[in-house]
Design a protein around this motif. Structure first.
Motif, PDB file in Angstrom:
ATOM      1  N   HIS A 236      23.020   9.601  30.997  1.00  0.00           N
ATOM      2  CA  HIS A 236      24.487   9.770  30.945  1.00  0.00           C
ATOM      3  C   HIS A 236      25.107   9.748  32.342  1.00  0.00           C
ATOM      4  O   HIS A 236      26.271   9.382  32.507  1.00  0.00           O
ATOM      5  N   GLY A 237      24.363  10.151  33.374  1.00  0.00           N
ATOM      6  CA  GLY A 237      24.807   9.992  34.749  1.00  0.00           C
ATOM      7  C   GLY A 237      25.954  10.871  35.206  1.00  0.00           C
ATOM      8  O   GLY A 237      26.573  10.580  36.231  1.00  0.00           O
ATOM      9  N   ILE A 238      26.248  11.950  34.501  1.00  0.00           N
ATOM     10  CA  ILE A 238      27.366  12.824  34.863  1.00  0.00           C
ATOM     11  C   ILE A 238      26.847  14.007  35.663  1.00  0.00           C
ATOM     12  O   ILE A 238      26.030  14.795  35.164  1.00  0.00           O
ATOM     13  N   ASN A 239      27.323  14.158  36.889  1.00  0.00           N
ATOM     14  CA  ASN A 239      26.908  15.275  37.726  1.00  0.00           C
ATOM     15  C   ASN A 239      27.323  16.604  37.103  1.00  0.00           C
ATOM     16  O   ASN A 239      28.429  16.731  36.574  1.00  0.00           O
ATOM     17  N   GLY A 240      26.441  17.592  37.185  1.00  0.00           N
ATOM     18  CA  GLY A 240      26.764  18.913  36.679  1.00  0.00           C
ATOM     19  C   GLY A 240      26.452  19.116  35.210  1.00  0.00           C
ATOM     20  O   GLY A 240      26.661  20.209  34.684  1.00  0.00           O
ATOM     21  N   VAL A 241      25.965  18.078  34.534  1.00  0.00           N
ATOM     22  CA  VAL A 241      25.587  18.186  33.123  1.00  0.00           C
ATOM     23  C   VAL A 241      24.109  17.861  33.012  1.00  0.00           C
ATOM     24  O   VAL A 241      23.629  16.887  33.586  1.00  0.00           O
ATOM     25  N   SER A 242      23.368  18.677  32.267  1.00  0.00           N
ATOM     26  CA  SER A 242      21.930  18.508  32.146  1.00  0.00           C
ATOM     27  C   SER A 242      21.585  17.547  31.007  1.00  0.00           C
ATOM     28  O   SER A 242      22.418  16.738  30.586  1.00  0.00           O
ATOM     29  N   HIS A 243      20.348  17.627  30.514  1.00  0.00           N
ATOM     30  CA  HIS A 243      19.911  16.777  29.410  1.00  0.00           C
ATOM     31  C   HIS A 243      20.643  17.170  28.127  1.00  0.00           C
ATOM     32  O   HIS A 243      21.091  18.310  27.960  1.00  0.00           O
ATOM     33  N   LEU A 244      20.739  16.228  27.197  1.00  0.00           N
ATOM     34  CA  LEU A 244      21.393  16.467  25.912  1.00  0.00           C
ATOM     35  C   LEU A 244      20.394  16.273  24.776  1.00  0.00           C
ATOM     36  O   LEU A 244      19.673  15.272  24.735  1.00  0.00           O
ATOM     37  N   LEU A 245      20.363  17.235  23.870  1.00  0.00           N
ATOM     38  CA  LEU A 245      19.586  17.117  22.639  1.00  0.00           C
ATOM     39  C   LEU A 245      20.570  16.788  21.521  1.00  0.00           C
ATOM     40  O   LEU A 245      21.520  17.532  21.290  1.00  0.00           O
ATOM     41  N   TYR A 246      20.314  15.691  20.831  1.00  0.00           N
ATOM     42  CA  TYR A 246      21.256  15.163  19.843  1.00  0.00           C
ATOM     43  C   TYR A 246      20.605  15.179  18.464  1.00  0.00           C
ATOM     44  O   TYR A 246      19.498  14.657  18.279  1.00  0.00           O
TER      45      TYR A 246
END
Length: 262
Positions: A236-246
């Protein structure tokens, strides 16, 4: 002593009066824009363990949500969700619910998109997490989506850093918050830590934390949802956001059967 007491001293960027938190808000919103096509259109959004509702408001802005339900055990933070709605420039119906995420299906109606944001899972042991996934499954519609922001603590803490008996958790001009290892619970798989405020060595609270990895949570989630995937921070490449579980398409019958045994 409680989480409310702890979070008075931990510096977590979620206060709408904090400029850095506002920057974090817009970053979270970009993640939900990145996920366009994976999320329901104009969903009823449920923000769990929401704190001030920063993630829920960001999701509501990105998806044009007509309803935002914000749930947290800490009542004093929930009212700040109104300010996030104002910052976002949106006007969904806002419902504030004080309660336990492990009982969420008893506290709210049906939603289309559920969130659990902010690396919250150390507060919950494996038995808690099974209840959380089952309750979230029952809180969503048949095509509902559950998104978690998480990190891998087995790799990040136990391997890369190493577990610390003594740790500085937060530091301001007025105080330093530290935590000290006090034991390990074999049955629950949790580390017990006691928090103190310096100077003065004032005891704040005792907490038990589970150092979760991503694979374990994906595996538990796969029991309660038909679709699941990992979106890494590099994807996702967004600084300040970690991995996402979907997770998508809850298995409601499975959730009911599991909760009947608790």
């Amino acid at each position: 002593m409680s989480l409310e007491e702890l979070y008075r001293y931990l510096r977590w960027r979620m206060d709408p009066d904090d400029e850095l938190a506002v920057g974090r808000f817009w970053g979270i919103m970009k993640v939900f824009e990145f996920m366009e096509g994976l999320l329901p259109e104009e969903p009823r959004v449920l923000d769990l363990c929401a704190g001030t509702g920063i993630a829920g408001a960001a999701a509501a802005r990105a998806t044009n949500a007509p309803l935002l339900t914000v749930l947290d055990a800490r009542k004093e933070d929930l009212e700040k969700a109104r300010k996030w709605i104002e910052i976002a420039g949106i006007s969904p119906e806002l419902r504030l619910v004080t309660g336990d995420v492990r009982e969420v299906s008893k506290l709210v109606g049906e939603h289309d998109l559920a969130l659990l944001w902010g690396l919250t899972m150390p507060h919950f042991d494996p038995f808690d997490v099974i209840r959380i996934f089952a309750n979230v499954a029952l809180s969503l519609n048949e095509d509902g989506v559950f998104v978690m922001e998480e990190t891998d603590r087995v790799y990040g803490i136990l391997y890369q850093v190493g577990y610390k008996d003594f740790l500085v958790e937060s530091k301001t001009e007025d105080y330093t918050l530290i935590s000290v290892h006090e034991g390990y619970n074999l049955k629950r798989g949790t580390f017990k830590r006691t928090y103190y405020k310096l100077p003065g060595f004032e005891k704040i609270t005792e907490e038990e934390h589970r150092l979760w990895d991503l694979a374990s949570q994906l595996a538990i989630g796969s029991i309660f949802f038909r679709e699941w995937k990992l979106i890494t921070r590099n994807e996702h490449g967004i600084n300040g956001v970690s991995h996402l579980l979907y997770f998508r398409r809850p298995k409601k019958n499975t959730a009911r059967e599991v909760l009947a045994d608790f």
